[in-house]
Motif scaffolding. Structure first.
Motif, PDB file in Angstrom:
ATOM      1  N   GLN A   5      65.818  28.459 -41.566  1.00 19.20           N
ATOM      2  CA  GLN A   5      66.173  29.706 -41.198  1.00 19.20           C
ATOM      3  C   GLN A   5      66.501  29.701 -39.789  1.00 19.20           C
ATOM      4  O   GLN A   5      65.605  29.711 -38.809  1.00 19.20           O
ATOM      5  N   ALA A   6      67.735  29.832 -39.422  1.00 17.55           N
ATOM      6  CA  ALA A   6      68.162  30.019 -38.008  1.00 17.55           C
ATOM      7  C   ALA A   6      68.440  31.301 -37.576  1.00 17.55           C
ATOM      8  O   ALA A   6      69.008  32.266 -38.245  1.00 17.55           O
ATOM      9  N   SER A   7      67.980  31.773 -36.491  1.00 19.63           N
ATOM     10  CA  SER A   7      68.322  32.920 -35.897  1.00 19.63           C
ATOM     11  C   SER A   7      68.454  32.817 -34.154  1.00 19.63           C
ATOM     12  O   SER A   7      68.047  31.917 -33.845  1.00 19.63           O
ATOM     13  N   GLY A   8      68.846  33.889 -33.592  1.00 20.19           N
ATOM     14  CA  GLY A   8      68.857  34.052 -32.094  1.00 20.19           C
ATOM     15  C   GLY A   8      70.212  34.239 -31.855  1.00 20.19           C
ATOM     16  O   GLY A   8      70.284  34.350 -30.360  1.00 20.19           O
ATOM     17  N   GLY A   9      71.349  34.090 -32.423  1.00 23.00           N
ATOM     18  CA  GLY A   9      72.650  34.058 -31.760  1.00 23.00           C
ATOM     19  C   GLY A   9      72.955  35.419 -31.506  1.00 23.00           C
ATOM     20  O   GLY A   9      72.202  36.345 -31.797  1.00 23.00           O
ATOM     21  N   GLY A  10      74.044  35.584 -30.640  1.00 23.47           N
ATOM     22  CA  GLY A  10      74.621  36.767 -30.157  1.00 23.47           C
ATOM     23  C   GLY A  10      75.666  36.552 -29.279  1.00 23.47           C
ATOM     24  O   GLY A  10      76.281  35.465 -29.265  1.00 23.47           O
ATOM     25  N   GLU A  87      78.975  28.251 -21.787  1.00 24.11           N
ATOM     26  CA  GLU A  87      80.527  28.333 -21.363  1.00 24.11           C
ATOM     27  C   GLU A  87      81.232  28.956 -22.490  1.00 24.11           C
ATOM     28  O   GLU A  87      80.689  28.781 -23.842  1.00 24.11           O
ATOM     29  N   PRO A  88      82.304  29.293 -22.533  1.00 23.25           N
ATOM     30  CA  PRO A  88      83.121  30.013 -23.473  1.00 23.25           C
ATOM     31  C   PRO A  88      83.487  28.823 -24.784  1.00 23.25           C
ATOM     32  O   PRO A  88      83.369  28.910 -25.926  1.00 23.25           O
ATOM     33  N   ASP A  89      83.524  27.420 -24.300  1.00 24.14           N
ATOM     34  CA  ASP A  89      83.689  26.616 -25.188  1.00 24.14           C
ATOM     35  C   ASP A  89      82.409  26.353 -26.099  1.00 24.14           C
ATOM     36  O   ASP A  89      82.388  25.576 -27.183  1.00 24.14           O
ATOM     37  N   ASP A  90      81.254  27.013 -25.745  1.00 22.04           N
ATOM     38  CA  ASP A  90      80.163  26.902 -26.416  1.00 22.04           C
ATOM     39  C   ASP A  90      80.220  27.875 -27.741  1.00 22.04           C
ATOM     40  O   ASP A  90      79.226  27.739 -28.602  1.00 22.04           O
ATOM     41  N   THR A  91      81.078  28.795 -27.761  1.00 23.77           N
ATOM     42  CA  THR A  91      81.225  29.426 -28.858  1.00 23.77           C
ATOM     43  C   THR A  91      81.432  28.924 -30.103  1.00 23.77           C
ATOM     44  O   THR A  91      82.425  28.050 -30.494  1.00 23.77           O
ATOM     45  N   ASP A 110      76.644  11.090 -36.175  1.00 16.08           N
ATOM     46  CA  ASP A 110      78.013  10.354 -36.502  1.00 16.08           C
ATOM     47  C   ASP A 110      78.131  10.941 -38.086  1.00 16.08           C
ATOM     48  O   ASP A 110      79.324  10.958 -38.537  1.00 16.08           O
ATOM     49  N   ASN A 111      77.061  11.552 -38.716  1.00 20.08           N
ATOM     50  CA  ASN A 111      77.198  11.988 -40.120  1.00 20.08           C
ATOM     51  C   ASN A 111      76.502  13.180 -40.477  1.00 20.08           C
ATOM     52  O   ASN A 111      75.549  13.273 -41.119  1.00 20.08           O
ATOM     53  N   PRO A 112      76.775  14.397 -39.721  1.00 23.51           N
ATOM     54  CA  PRO A 112      75.935  15.652 -40.076  1.00 23.51           C
ATOM     55  C   PRO A 112      75.828  15.976 -41.186  1.00 23.51           C
ATOM     56  O   PRO A 112      75.005  16.438 -41.809  1.00 23.51           O
ATOM     57  N   TYR A 113      76.742  15.487 -42.147  1.00 31.44           N
ATOM     58  CA  TYR A 113      76.838  16.159 -43.518  1.00 31.44           C
ATOM     59  C   TYR A 113      75.961  15.418 -44.512  1.00 31.44           C
ATOM     60  O   TYR A 113      75.834  15.586 -45.536  1.00 31.44           O
ATOM     61  N   GLY A 114      75.429  14.325 -43.984  1.00 33.45           N
ATOM     62  CA  GLY A 114      74.466  13.550 -44.545  1.00 33.45           C
ATOM     63  C   GLY A 114      73.045  14.134 -44.463  1.00 33.45           C
ATOM     64  O   GLY A 114      72.096  13.779 -45.213  1.00 33.45           O
ATOM     65  N   MET A 115      72.743  15.196 -43.619  1.00 33.83           N
ATOM     66  CA  MET A 115      71.584  15.921 -43.552  1.00 33.83           C
ATOM     67  C   MET A 115      71.160  16.429 -44.944  1.00 33.83           C
ATOM     68  O   MET A 115      71.884  16.950 -45.668  1.00 33.83           O
ATOM     69  N   ASP A 116      69.891  16.364 -45.338  1.00 29.33           N
ATOM     70  CA  ASP A 116      69.223  16.814 -46.550  1.00 29.33           C
ATOM     71  C   ASP A 116      69.349  18.629 -46.961  1.00 29.33           C
ATOM     72  O   ASP A 116      69.640  18.839 -47.922  1.00 29.33           O
ATOM     73  N   TYR A 117      68.930  19.059 -45.836  1.00 27.49           N
ATOM     74  CA  TYR A 117      69.006  20.520 -45.905  1.00 27.49           C
ATOM     75  C   TYR A 117      69.590  21.362 -44.678  1.00 27.49           C
ATOM     76  O   TYR A 117      69.711  20.715 -43.530  1.00 27.49           O
ATOM     77  N   TRP A 118      70.269  22.435 -44.966  1.00 25.76           N
ATOM     78  CA  TRP A 118      71.026  23.079 -44.001  1.00 25.76           C
ATOM     79  C   TRP A 118      70.532  24.436 -44.172  1.00 25.76           C
ATOM     80  O   TRP A 118      70.483  25.202 -45.227  1.00 25.76           O
ATOM     81  N   GLY A 119      70.577  25.388 -43.152  1.00 31.18           N
ATOM     82  CA  GLY A 119      70.026  26.739 -43.131  1.00 31.18           C
ATOM     83  C   GLY A 119      71.467  27.342 -42.703  1.00 31.18           C
ATOM     84  O   GLY A 119      72.731  26.655 -42.332  1.00 31.18           O
ATOM     85  N   LYS A 120      71.509  28.750 -42.932  1.00 34.21           N
ATOM     86  CA  LYS A 120      72.646  29.711 -42.564  1.00 34.21           C
ATOM     87  C   LYS A 120      72.753  29.681 -41.241  1.00 34.21           C
ATOM     88  O   LYS A 120      71.900  29.315 -40.519  1.00 34.21           O
ATOM     89  N   GLY A 121      74.019  29.834 -40.545  1.00 34.78           N
ATOM     90  CA  GLY A 121      74.308  29.595 -39.451  1.00 34.78           C
ATOM     91  C   GLY A 121      74.211  30.734 -38.550  1.00 34.78           C
ATOM     92  O   GLY A 121      73.834  31.903 -39.296  1.00 34.78           O
ATOM     93  N   THR A 122      73.969  30.788 -37.189  1.00 33.70           N
ATOM     94  CA  THR A 122      73.908  31.842 -36.296  1.00 33.70           C
ATOM     95  C   THR A 122      74.931  31.870 -35.485  1.00 33.70           C
ATOM     96  O   THR A 122      75.204  30.820 -34.797  1.00 33.70           O
ATOM     97  N   LEU A 123      75.640  32.781 -35.210  1.00 32.29           N
ATOM     98  CA  LEU A 123      76.869  33.011 -34.451  1.00 32.29           C
ATOM     99  C   LEU A 123      76.585  33.041 -32.962  1.00 32.29           C
ATOM    100  O   LEU A 123      76.060  34.009 -32.469  1.00 32.29           O
ATOM    101  N   VAL A 124      77.134  32.225 -32.174  1.00 34.49           N
ATOM    102  CA  VAL A 124      76.862  32.195 -30.611  1.00 34.49           C
ATOM    103  C   VAL A 124      78.406  32.520 -30.072  1.00 34.49           C
ATOM    104  O   VAL A 124      79.199  31.654 -30.289  1.00 34.49           O
TER     105      VAL A 124
END
Length: 128
Positions: A5-10, A87-91, A110-124
């Motif tokens: 669970q990811a949190s803290g974006g804003g 920076e704005p490019d970090d959005t 090199d291969n992020p889609y190879g990760m086993d588990y993903w949480g929902k994103g948090t928007l920055v």
């Protein structure tokens, strides 16, 4: 149930800071490489920082060196991404993910889609 669970974006102004949290449940924390990734509109998902609590090692993308750091609270099974001088490019939508094993930097780099588990994103969102 997604074990991350990811949190803290804003919304933050350029030059500001944010701290994102990634809480892992149902995983043996020390057995996994935990990573932060981001995806901006129209761009590929990219690795930001990864951490292995099993040996305390980290990997970070060159473009974030010196601005982003990672920390963990093993008792809480939580990994933090401290982002400074934004920076704005970090959005982007920021995700945390986990892959079994220590120091699995290949997946971070090199291969992020190879990760086993993903949480929902948090928007920055970084305004100029």
């Amino acid at each position: 149930e997604v074990p991350l669970q990811a949190s803290g974006g804003g919304l933050v102004q350029a030059g500001g800071s944010l701290r994102l949290s990634c809480a892992a449940s149902g995983l043996t924390f020390g057995d996994y490489t935990i990573g932060w990734f981001r995806q901006a509109p129209g761009k590929e998902r990219e690795g930001v920082l990864c951490f292995s609590s099993g040996d305390g090692s980290t990997w970070d993308a060159d473009s974030m060196k010196g601005r982003f750091t990672i920390a963990s609270d093993n008792a809480k099974n939580t990994v933090y991404l401290q982002m400074n001088n934004l920076e704005p490019d970090d959005t982007a939508l920021y995700f945390c993910a986990a892959v079994l094993g220590v120091g699995r930097w290949y997946f971070c780099r090199d291969n992020p889609y190879g990760m086993d588990y993903w949480g929902k994103g948090t928007l920055v969102t970084v305004s100029s």
